[in-house]
Write a protein that holds these residues in place. Structure first.
Motif, PDB file in Angstrom:
ATOM      1  N   CYS B 317       0.819  -1.225   0.000  1.00  0.00           N
ATOM      2  CA  CYS B 317       0.000   0.000   0.000  1.00  0.00           C
ATOM      3  C   CYS B 317       0.850   1.271   0.000  1.00  0.00           C
ATOM      4  CB  CYS B 317      -0.896  -0.006   1.242  1.00  0.00           C
ATOM      5  SG  CYS B 317      -1.857   1.497   1.420  1.00  0.00           S
ATOM      6  N   CYS B 320      -2.719   5.932  -0.939  1.00  0.00           N
ATOM      7  CA  CYS B 320      -3.247   6.932  -1.872  1.00  0.00           C
ATOM      8  C   CYS B 320      -4.690   7.295  -1.549  1.00  0.00           C
ATOM      9  CB  CYS B 320      -3.152   6.407  -3.303  1.00  0.00           C
ATOM     10  SG  CYS B 320      -4.337   5.103  -3.666  1.00  0.00           S
ATOM     11  N   CYS B 323      -8.908   3.464  -2.481  1.00  0.00           N
ATOM     12  CA  CYS B 323      -9.836   2.407  -2.068  1.00  0.00           C
ATOM     13  C   CYS B 323     -10.983   2.981  -1.236  1.00  0.00           C
ATOM     14  CB  CYS B 323      -9.102   1.289  -1.329  1.00  0.00           C
ATOM     15  SG  CYS B 323      -8.144   1.819   0.097  1.00  0.00           S
ATOM     16  N   CYS B 377      -7.121   0.096  -6.833  1.00  0.00           N
ATOM     17  CA  CYS B 377      -5.870   0.143  -6.062  1.00  0.00           C
ATOM     18  C   CYS B 377      -4.679   0.136  -7.011  1.00  0.00           C
ATOM     19  CB  CYS B 377      -5.777  -1.045  -5.101  1.00  0.00           C
ATOM     20  SG  CYS B 377      -4.156  -1.131  -4.293  1.00  0.00           S
TER      21      CYS B 377
END
Ligand code: SF4
Lengths: 233, 480
Positions: B317, B320, B323, B377
């Protein structure tokens, strides 16, 4: 568990990856990767070398609220700076980076400008710096810290004027990194600057000039742009 | 201040309250639309976007498989450039390290760039308790710090606060200013925050930032901001502290560039964030500005436990926020309902690993399994699959409410086999240790009430404990 937190973390990672059994191989893979600087996919728009670099850079920079003026040579820089400040109704007092390329400009041609040299100070409204490179892909300026380019000038003033030699335009970030590696130095700060400061933290309303400059003005010295830069092969 | 005590266990109540909050609902409705449109337009403008996602995933998978070695390489580069790397096993260790650096610098105030790790370790409250005043400088973080709230979104921390409430907050805290000044427009609010924070930037002894990336090749730490606050934070004070978790490391400047092409486009739909800054060590001898000390605090806090497990993928991850921007559940309840630092789908997967499944057990179920988070994602993290995995594991480990189900089943199993009573009662601690290694689960298990000692049962026979456990549907964690 061994003594230090460092040992504990690295030990846990090594157990989880079965490092005991594959150390030599894994270490070689990491060494190779770190030395190779292999490029991943570069977007087609960033793959140009000379042709169209200035056009793309200008379009992208304007797209993120920077303004761009193009002049023929360094001799025209003082006039362009004075014109810009007048047009935006900004003060003519400015703090200039102690950059030999800027010092060489004929500042006497713009007598209205009141220039001091040095790092950024709290009272500065306008700063003038050079740039190490311009990345056309996203209209991004690449500035590197050093005695001729103090980082505070990039962030403290309300208006940041950047003089960029068109010969320093590159297509993509990777080209910028290669140029930096070629200098043999790694500065404290590399600043990629793409448009002026902004925030949308209050009700998603985009506003320019949050903590950094509200105005970003780029003066491109096109002189060398017509001829192919030998460094780009 | 805010989040060091999670309320994730109250998720259903939190969510109900959020649904009834009309102001929040209005904010959510407008925010999510903007984020979604901008992201999809940015992705459409870059034909190579999907290819970059594949490459970014592969870069991070490679890093996670060699994390120990890349961290060592990073540490070596930082040290060569005159910086210091500090390793922290958990949140408390990280807080102590930061405080020790602040004390050594004689710091009274520290300015802070936006850092999720700072939220994760509850740094602000800790510094305050110890006489160091933390000043958040990101506009959104500044607003919620004044309000004593936690961020409600990882990239838009104050998006739950309407501008009228920002104005109220500023009236209350900026007492030196004329109470009659106009504060209706976002511009006025922004200018006021900028002016108030200017002096703080110059007064700070230490600047603390997070890091989006740590680059093993050069020892650089990277921050990405639109406001420029992070740069003032790390350039003006004498000491710069970077807070980063282990998995932030990437091999080279090229790899960083690839992931950067995804970050802004996925987060805000920008082609590139205004300021992307690579910091390597303290100022050089001839420099006119920049910090004299450079420290990097590397935080584990449960992450190394994920390496080599099904959950490893969550460590790709890059925070950002895409999601949560695309999540139908987040879209109606917002971030606070999740009860801890990381909301939305990424929080549903990450929080149970960091604060324990007992605390966070509701979160993996807070999903419609629509799959939108995975489809946007940038790092191709299979979020719904990982949530499903956590739900199954929760069941397997017997954590409430599944704990009750498992407990009753086990009880039934044991009750029919009297000889096993003894085994189970003689080893309650071990049994319970397997069921849930963190405190909190024990009390809820029927077996924990204790089978009376007067039962005289024969010595254990039959299946081994492990076999019994397996038949009861249990699963073991990876040995630690
Ligand atoms: S899980 Fe993916 S989409 Fe969500 S914040 Fe992380 S990188 Fe972004």
């Amino acid at each position: 568990m061994s003594g230090t937190p460092r040992d504990a973390v690295l030990g846990a990672l090594r157990r989880a990856t079965g490092r005991d059994a594959n150390m030599a191989e894994a270490a070689a893979a990491v060494r190779t990767r770190l030395a190779a600087h292999a490029r991943n996919t570069i977007p087609a728009r960033g793959l140009r070398e000379t042709q169209g670099l200035l056009e793309l850079f200008t379009e992208q920079a304007r797209g993120v609220d920077a303004s761009v003026a193009i002049v023929d040579d360094f001799g025209a820089v003082p006039g362009a700076v004075a014109d810009y400040l007048r047009g935006e109704n900004l003060p003519t007092r400015l703090r200039m980076a102690p950059d030999p390329r800027l010092d060489a400009c004929p500042w006497d041609d713009a007598p209205t400008l009141e220039i001091t040299r040095g790092k950024g100070e709290a009272e500065d409204v306008v700063a003038l710096t050079g740039a190490f490179a311009g990345v056309a892909e996203t209209g991004t300026l690449m500035l590197i810290s050093g005695p001729d380019s103090p980082t505070t000038l990039n962030f403290l003033p309300d208006a940041h004027i950047v003089v960029l030699n068109a010969a320093d335009l590159v297509g993509c970030y990777e080209d910028g990194w290669d140029r930096l590696r070629a200098t043999g130095r790694m500065p404290r700060s590399v600043n990629f600057i793409t448009g002026p400061s902004r925030s949308a933290d209050i009700e998603q309303t985009l506003q320019l000039g949050a903590h950094g400059p509200r105005w970003l003005h780029i003066v491109v010295v096109a002189g060398g742009a017509a001829t192919k830069d030998p460094g780009d092969g | 201040m805010s989040v060091e005590v999670p309320t994730s266990h109250r998720f259903p109540d939190n969510a109900r309250a959020a649904l009834a909050d009309a102001t929040l609902q209005r904010g959510l409705a407008s925010a999510k639309l903007g984020f979604r449109v901008r992201r999809s337009e940015a992705a459409a403008r870059l034909p190579e976007f999907e290819t970059l996602r594949d490459e970014a995933r592969d870069i991070k998978n490679h890093v996670l498989a060699h994390l120990d070695l890349y961290l060592e390489a990073f540490e070596q580069r930082v040290t060569e450039r005159g910086g210091h790397v500090h390793w922290a096993g958990d949140a408390a260790a990280a807080r102590d390290i930061v405080l020790a650096i602040c004390r050594a610098a004689g710091a009274r105030t520290v300015t802070k760039g936006k850092s999720m790790i700072s939220e994760e370790i509850g740094l602000n409250a800790f510094l305050e308790q110890n006489g160091v005043e933390p000043v958040e400088t990101d506009l959104g973080e500044y607003i919620i710090q004044l309000r004593g709230e936690a961020p409600s979104h990882i990239i838009a921390p104050a998006f739950h606060v309407p501008k009228a409430e920002v104005a109220e907050t500023f009236q209350k805290h900026h007492k030196s200013l004329d109470p009659a000044r106009p504060l209706e427009q976002p511009r006025q609010l922004l200018e006021e925050a900028r002016a108030m924070l200017r002096d703080r930037f110059f007064a700070a002894d230490v600047g603390i930032t997070g890091a989006n990336f740590l680059i093993a090749e050069t020892g650089a730490t990277v921050i990405v901001t639109n406001e420029g606050n992070g740069d003032l934070t790390q350039t003006l004070p004498r000491v710069h502290i970077v807070l980063a978790s282990l998995e932030k490391v990437v091999p080279t400047l090229e790899d960083t560039s690839t992931i950067l092409r995804l970050l802004a486009r996925s987060a805000t739909g920008q082609e590139f964030t205004s300021y992307t800054t690579f910091s390597t060590g303290p100022r050089r001898g001839e420099d006119l500005d920049g910090p004299q000390e450079f420290h990097v605090v590397l935080l584990d806090n449960g992450r190394s436990d994920l390496i080599g497990t099904e959950l490893q993928e969550v460590l790709r991850c890059i925070r950002c926020g895409a999601c949560m921007n695309h999540c139908p559940v987040f879209g109606v309840i917002g971030g606070h309902a999740y009860g801890w630092v990381y909301p939305g789908p990424i929080g549903a997967v990450l929080s149970p690993s960091l604060i324990g499944i007992e605390e966070a057990h509701h979160l993996p179920s807070a999903s419609t399994f629509c799959g939108r988070c995975e489809s946007v994602c940038p790092m191709r993290i299979p979020l719904p699959g990982l949530m499903r995995h956590l739900r199954e594991r929760e069941y397997g480990r017997g954590i409430p409410p599944a704990a009750q189900r498992w407990g009753l089943r086990a009880w039934a199993f044991l009750a029919k086999r009297p000889r096993l009573y003894r085994l189970a009662t003689a080893l309650p601690v071990r049994l319970l240790g397997l069921v849930g290694r963190r405190r909190g689960a024990f009390r809820r298990l029927p077996l924990a009430g204790g089978w009376t000692a007067e039962r005289d049962l024969p010595a254990p026979q039959g299946p081994t404990f492990q076999a019994l456990w397996n038949r009861a549907g249990g699963r073991r964690e990876r040995p630690r």
